[in-house]
Structure formats: C-alpha cells, structure tokens
Design a protein around this motif. Structure first.
Motif, short mmCIF file in Angstrom:
data_model
loop_
_atom_site.label_atom_id
_atom_site.label_comp_id
_atom_site.label_asym_id
_atom_site.label_seq_id
_atom_site.Cartn_x
_atom_site.Cartn_y
_atom_site.Cartn_z
N SER A 213 7.24 8.61 7.48
CA SER A 213 7.50 7.28 6.95
C SER A 213 6.24 6.72 6.34
O SER A 213 5.13 7.20 6.60
CB SER A 213 8.02 6.34 8.05
N GLY A 214 6.42 5.68 5.50
CA GLY A 214 5.25 5.08 4.87
C GLY A 214 5.60 3.81 4.16
O GLY A 214 6.78 3.47 3.97
N THR A 215 4.57 3.07 3.76
CA THR A 215 4.74 1.83 3.00
C THR A 215 3.74 1.80 1.86
O THR A 215 2.68 2.43 1.91
CB THR A 215 4.52 0.60 3.91
N GLY A 216 4.10 1.06 0.82
CA GLY A 216 3.16 0.79 -0.27
C GLY A 216 2.89 1.96 -1.19
O GLY A 216 1.81 2.02 -1.80
N LEU A 217 3.83 2.89 -1.34
CA LEU A 217 3.61 4.02 -2.25
C LEU A 217 3.49 3.52 -3.69
O LEU A 217 4.29 2.70 -4.15
CB LEU A 217 4.76 5.01 -2.12
N GLN A 218 2.48 4.06 -4.42
CA GLN A 218 2.29 3.71 -5.82
C GLN A 218 2.00 4.98 -6.62
O GLN A 218 1.14 5.76 -6.24
CB GLN A 218 1.13 2.72 -6.00
N ALA A 219 2.73 5.14 -7.73
CA ALA A 219 2.55 6.31 -8.58
C ALA A 219 2.30 5.87 -10.02
O ALA A 219 3.01 5.00 -10.53
CB ALA A 219 3.77 7.22 -8.51
N ASP A 220 1.30 6.46 -10.65
CA ASP A 220 1.00 6.24 -12.07
C ASP A 220 1.24 7.58 -12.77
O ASP A 220 0.39 8.47 -12.73
CB ASP A 220 -0.44 5.77 -12.23
N ILE A 221 2.42 7.71 -13.40
CA ILE A 221 2.80 8.99 -13.98
C ILE A 221 1.92 9.34 -15.16
O ILE A 221 1.56 10.50 -15.36
CB ILE A 221 4.29 8.95 -14.39
N GLU A 222 1.54 8.33 -15.94
CA GLU A 222 0.71 8.60 -17.12
C GLU A 222 -0.64 9.17 -16.71
O GLU A 222 -1.15 10.11 -17.33
CB GLU A 222 0.53 7.33 -17.93
N ASN A 223 -1.25 8.62 -15.66
CA ASN A 223 -2.56 9.10 -15.18
C ASN A 223 -2.44 10.16 -14.09
O ASN A 223 -3.45 10.60 -13.54
CB ASN A 223 -3.40 7.92 -14.68
N GLN A 224 -1.20 10.50 -13.75
CA GLN A 224 -0.92 11.56 -12.77
C GLN A 224 -1.58 11.29 -11.41
O GLN A 224 -2.23 12.14 -10.82
CB GLN A 224 -1.40 12.92 -13.29
N THR A 225 -1.38 10.06 -10.90
CA THR A 225 -1.94 9.70 -9.60
C THR A 225 -0.82 9.18 -8.69
O THR A 225 0.18 8.64 -9.16
CB THR A 225 -3.03 8.63 -9.72
N LEU A 226 -1.03 9.37 -7.40
CA LEU A 226 -0.10 8.89 -6.39
C LEU A 226 -0.89 8.41 -5.19
O LEU A 226 -1.76 9.14 -4.69
CB LEU A 226 0.87 10.00 -5.98
N ALA A 227 -0.62 7.20 -4.72
CA ALA A 227 -1.32 6.64 -3.57
C ALA A 227 -0.32 6.39 -2.45
O ALA A 227 0.74 5.78 -2.66
CB ALA A 227 -2.02 5.34 -3.95
N LEU A 228 -0.67 6.88 -1.26
CA LEU A 228 0.14 6.65 -0.05
C LEU A 228 -0.77 5.97 0.96
O LEU A 228 -1.38 6.62 1.82
CB LEU A 228 0.66 7.98 0.50
N PRO A 229 -0.90 4.65 0.88
CA PRO A 229 -1.88 3.96 1.73
C PRO A 229 -1.54 3.98 3.22
O PRO A 229 -2.43 3.93 4.05
CB PRO A 229 -1.88 2.54 1.18
N GLU A 230 -0.25 4.05 3.54
CA GLU A 230 0.15 4.09 4.96
C GLU A 230 1.22 5.17 5.12
O GLU A 230 2.38 4.96 4.80
CB GLU A 230 0.68 2.74 5.42
N LEU A 231 0.79 6.31 5.63
CA LEU A 231 1.70 7.43 5.84
C LEU A 231 1.67 7.80 7.32
O LEU A 231 0.60 7.98 7.90
CB LEU A 231 1.27 8.63 4.99
N ASN A 232 2.84 7.92 7.92
CA ASN A 232 2.94 8.25 9.35
C ASN A 232 3.84 9.47 9.52
O ASN A 232 4.93 9.53 8.96
CB ASN A 232 3.51 7.07 10.13
N ILE A 233 3.34 10.42 10.31
CA ILE A 233 4.08 11.65 10.59
C ILE A 233 4.17 11.80 12.10
O ILE A 233 3.15 11.69 12.80
CB ILE A 233 3.39 12.88 9.98
N THR A 234 5.35 12.07 12.61
CA THR A 234 5.51 12.29 14.04
C THR A 234 6.26 13.59 14.28
O THR A 234 7.12 13.99 13.49
CB THR A 234 6.29 11.14 14.72
N ALA A 235 5.89 14.26 15.38
CA ALA A 235 6.59 15.47 15.83
C ALA A 235 6.59 15.43 17.35
O ALA A 235 5.57 15.68 17.98
CB ALA A 235 5.90 16.73 15.32
N GLY A 236 7.72 15.07 17.92
CA GLY A 236 7.75 14.88 19.37
C GLY A 236 6.85 13.72 19.75
O GLY A 236 6.93 12.62 19.20
N ASP A 237 5.94 13.96 20.71
CA ASP A 237 5.02 12.92 21.16
C ASP A 237 3.77 12.83 20.29
O ASP A 237 2.94 11.95 20.50
CB ASP A 237 4.59 13.19 22.61
#
Length: 500
Positions: free
Chosen positions: A93-117
């Motif tokens: 899960s995440g919030t605030g994703l921003q992508a600039d296709i022309e400049n080929q950039t992607l920002a994921l300022p808050e990304l959370n990954i969980t697997a079990g505990d």
C-alpha cells in the motif's frame, strides 16, 4: 465527443488473458470516472480489482487518480494490493504516488509492504522508466521473528538451527540501483544479539563486482549451527576453514573490509577482528586478517591461487604473546601444550580436500614460549625410573608409557620447524626446566599423526622425582631419550645402552 465538455460514467468488466501465457483472471470496477476534454484531465474516484493470478488471489484498490494529458503527469492519492503466498498474507500500500511520464520519473513517498508479521516502510524514487530504470530511496523494517516467517516459507535450513536462532530481525538502509547494479549505504541489520552496519555494492549482475565495508559487533556462530552441522564442523576442525568452495569462487571480483568485535565459533573466541579481502583474476588475498585472541594477537595473510585445477594457498601467520594451551585446544590441534609466547608460520599448501592440504603442506614454523608445560610427557619421572633400572637393564631399552597426568614444566621453550609434504622436521629444540635442559629434534608426521623425536636431556642440578627419589647420581649427565607413538598417545623411551 468534440462538442462535449465532460464525460462522466462508471465501467465494470472482466480481464482475462486469452493466450494463456499469463494465468490471470480479474474483475474490475471503476467508479466516478470523469474525463474533461477541454482540460485534458482524467479523474478516477476509485478502481477496485479482484481476481486470481496463477495460484495467488488478488485484491486491489486505487483512490483519487488524476491523469493530466497535457503535462503527461499522473497522481494517485492512495493504492493498496493484497494477496497470499504459502499461507502468508502479503500486502502493498502507499499514498502520494506521482508520475511524470514525459521526464520518466515516478515517486512513491510512502510505500508499505507487509508479509505476515514483517513490515517495511519505504520511500522510493524511480527514473528512466522507459529505459535502464534507476531507483533510490530509504527503507526500514519492523523487528520481527524471522524464524516464523522462514518456516512458513518452508526454508529447510531453518529447521536444523537451534530454537533461539533467528528470533529477532530488522533492517534499515538507504539504497540506489537499477537493472544491473545495486548499492546500499547506512546499512543497519539486527539479528538476535548481533548488529551489522556499513555499506555494500554489487555492480554488473552479469559479471558481479562486490565492494563492501562492514562492521559486526558480535556473533556466536554456534547459535546458528544444528547438531549435525556442529558435529561436521568439529570433525573437520578449524583448519578446514582454509579450504574454501574454490569452484564457486572462480571469477570472483570482490574488494572490501569486515570488522568483527567478537566472534565465537566452536569454543574459539576472537576479538577486534579485521579482515581485508581483495579478489580478482582467480586470485584471492585475505590480508591482513587480524584479531585479539587468547591474551595475544594474531596477524595473518592468506593468498589463494585458484587459476589451476588444484587451488594453492600461501599463509603467513604471526601469533604474538599468545596463551597457547587454550588456543590449541580450541583449534582442535592438541591439548598437550601450555605456555605464553610467539609462533611464526610461513607455509604453503594445495588441494581441495583437507587430507590433500595436509599432505602438500610445506614451509617454516618458529616457536618461542615461556612459563608453560608439555602435558602427557614427564621427563623427570622417566629419569627417576631410568636410574632405578640402569643396573638391571644394562644394554637394554625400557619403554615407559605416558598418561595425561604427566607433564614437563618449562620456563622457556623454543623450536624451529620445517614442514615438508605434511611432515614436520623439528630442529633446534631448546627447553629449559627447573633442573633440566633439553635439546634435540625429530619429526611429527601430520598425515599419520606419528611422533619420532630424539632428545638429549641434561640434568643441571639434583632434584627429587616421584616418591622422593633423588637424581643426584645423574647431575651433570646428558641422557638420550626418545618420544614415539601418536599425538594422542605419546610414549617416552630412555636409551639405556647409550646411558651406560
């Protein structure tokens, strides 16, 4: 549609792969879909996805997606996906994703990954999306039970480890890399009672080049070895550590340094370890390899040449002011020596198996010890028995077996050893005991563990042996003696024919 200002709607349907190359089935619902033609904006209130990818069930949701066609930019307020693997719930899960296709950039300022505990919080920046993708950012995990997670993943190696192993794990680091390289800075890994810090990089996945600078505060390797692994390690002995998995190391490109505050392995305790590694062109140099150990210090260099069919090793080792007795016992070499002093070794060997390495052992070893003892051999006791038997056994030899309670104490001990194909040729033995001086030499065959030593024992002053028997009669005499048998069970043989 040219005359429309806005198109508002809701779409739903199914997504499948008719070719069957990707086993995907999914249902998609799009709510609050709005498209403003004049503003060139596409807004999506919510997208819901549910389905099956191969054996993995999927659930996903996107919220407040805004696509600016004029700027070729995309913003996503929230996103989440969940699945299950090996009965372990997995979510992203995440919030605030921003992508600039022309400049080929992607920002994921808050990304959370969980697997079990286990959970990881990260911020990620991607660039060159349509080419050699590059990523950078920071990640940090919680502290979780790695053993439970690995057991659910059916990692067999975990089942053989002691129960206390892998109970606590966490990681934090900055990272950068792409499709062909990766580097981590500010690395901090906690594993049970150990903490690893430093940096590491791997360039060119096709032809890996490793660079590292790592520091480990402490570790007890025995805590991670099962009973079978410990038994195998004890049987092989620490000397087997000289033999690396040479076939896998061909072509290795590695350079870096590892520091260890405290290392425990098979009852061998070392402190303040420094290991520098430089490997390239099938040549591996470990130098210096330094440590504080058993009251002293060891400084070593090991150079491996693995370019041929038979790997070769050149070892230079200095043991300074070492408490030799417990060190030799921990190394499973012998429990026969006590004393503090210096040992210098300059040896070479070759071979894949330990027996080969011993048989091909060549070089020089110099020993200088103080205030110690040789256990299992009591020269004074043997002289007492020899004197009492001289008259009755004239012209004969008397064999006296030794026991572990016997020992010969000394104030100084020195020797020079030349090793030839696993046979130690010992010369210039110089032992000073309270009433004795011992010189001589001989051989110790490491291949068969057999002894063949001839000693000249000089009685420099009278002393009393067992039962108070005095050796005043032997004062000033030099008595020839022999030590034979095995390293585990030596025996001492006074030569009575020469005595008489």
């Amino acid at each position: 549609l040219i005359g429309l200002d806005k198109l508002v709607g809701k779409l739903s349907g199914q997504l499948t792969d008719p070719s069957g190359s990707i086993p995907l089935e999914a249902e998609i619902d799009l709510e609050d879909l709005k498209f403003a033609l004049n503003e060139q904006l596409l807004n999506l209130g919510k997208l819901k996805l549910s389905g099956q990818y191969d054996v993995f069930p999927m659930q996903g949701e996107l919220s407040d997606l805004r696509f600016d066609l004029g700027r070729n930019a995309l913003q996503l307020a929230q996103h989440s996906f969940s699945s299950e693997y090996s009965k372990i719930p997995v979510a992203l899960s995440g919030t605030g994703l921003q992508a600039d296709i022309e400049n080929q950039t992607l920002a994921l300022p808050e990304l959370n990954i969980t697997a079990g505990d286990a959970s990881i919080a990260a911020n990620v920046q991607l660039s060159q999306l349509l080419g050699d993708v590059q990523a950078s950012g920071h990640l940090a995990s919680n502290q979780f039970n790695a053993r439970t997670l690995l057991e659910k993943l059916e990692i067999e190696a975990v089942t053989t480890m002691p129960e206390q192993a892998l109970q606590l794990f966490s990681v934090e680091t900055d990272f950068k890399g792409g499709l062909s390289s990766v580097a981590v800075e500010g690395l901090k890994v906690k594993l049970d009672q150990s903490t690893l810090t430093g940096r590491f990089s791997l360039a060119d996945f096709a032809n890996p080049a490793y660079r590292f600078m790592l520091d480990l505060d402490k570790i007890n390797v025995d805590d991670y070895l099962g009973e079978e692994e410990q038994a195998a390690a004890e049987e092989a002995g620490p000397g087997a550590a000289v033999l690396l998995p040479f076939a896998e190391l061909k072509g290795l490109d590695a350079k870096g340094e590892i520091g260890i505050g405290e290392l425990r392995i098979m009852d061998l305790v070392s402190n303040d370890i420094v290991v520098k590694v430089d490997a390239a062109a099938d040549r591996i140099e470990v130098a210096p390899l330094k440590a504080r150990i058993y009251g002293g210090e060891t400084v070593n260099s090991v150079v491996y040449d693995i370019s041929g069919e038979q790997p070769k090793a050149a070892i230079n080792s200095q043991l300074l002011t070492l408490n030799l007795g417990p060190f030799l016992q921990a190394m499973q070499i012998t429990d026969r020596f006590e004393g503090t002093g210096n040992v210098n070794a300059d040896i070479t060997t070759s071979g894949i198996e330990l027996e080969q390495a011993i048989a091909n052992l060549n070089g020089q070893i110099d020993i200088a010890l103080n205030d110690g003892a040789i256990r299992g051999v009591d020269i004074q006791k043997s002289l007492v028995k020899a004197e009492s038997a001289i008259n009755a056994l004239a012209g004969k030899e008397l064999g006296l077996s030794a026991d572990l309670g016997d020992k010969t104490e000394f104030s100084e001990f020195g020797s020079n050893i030349t090793v030839n194909n696993g046979v130690m040729n010992i010369t210039a033995i110089d032992l000073k005991a309270p009433a004795l001086r011992v010189g001589g030499g001989g051989t110790v065959d490491l291949n068969t563990e057999q002894l063949d030593l001839k000693l000249d024992v000089s009685v420099v002053k009278s002393f009393e042996g067992q039962g108070g028997a005095s050796l005043e009669k032997l004062k000033g005499q030099t008595i020839p003696m022999k030590i034979t048998g095995s390293l585990d069970s030596p025996s001492i043989l006074p030569d009575f024919s020469q005595i008489l």
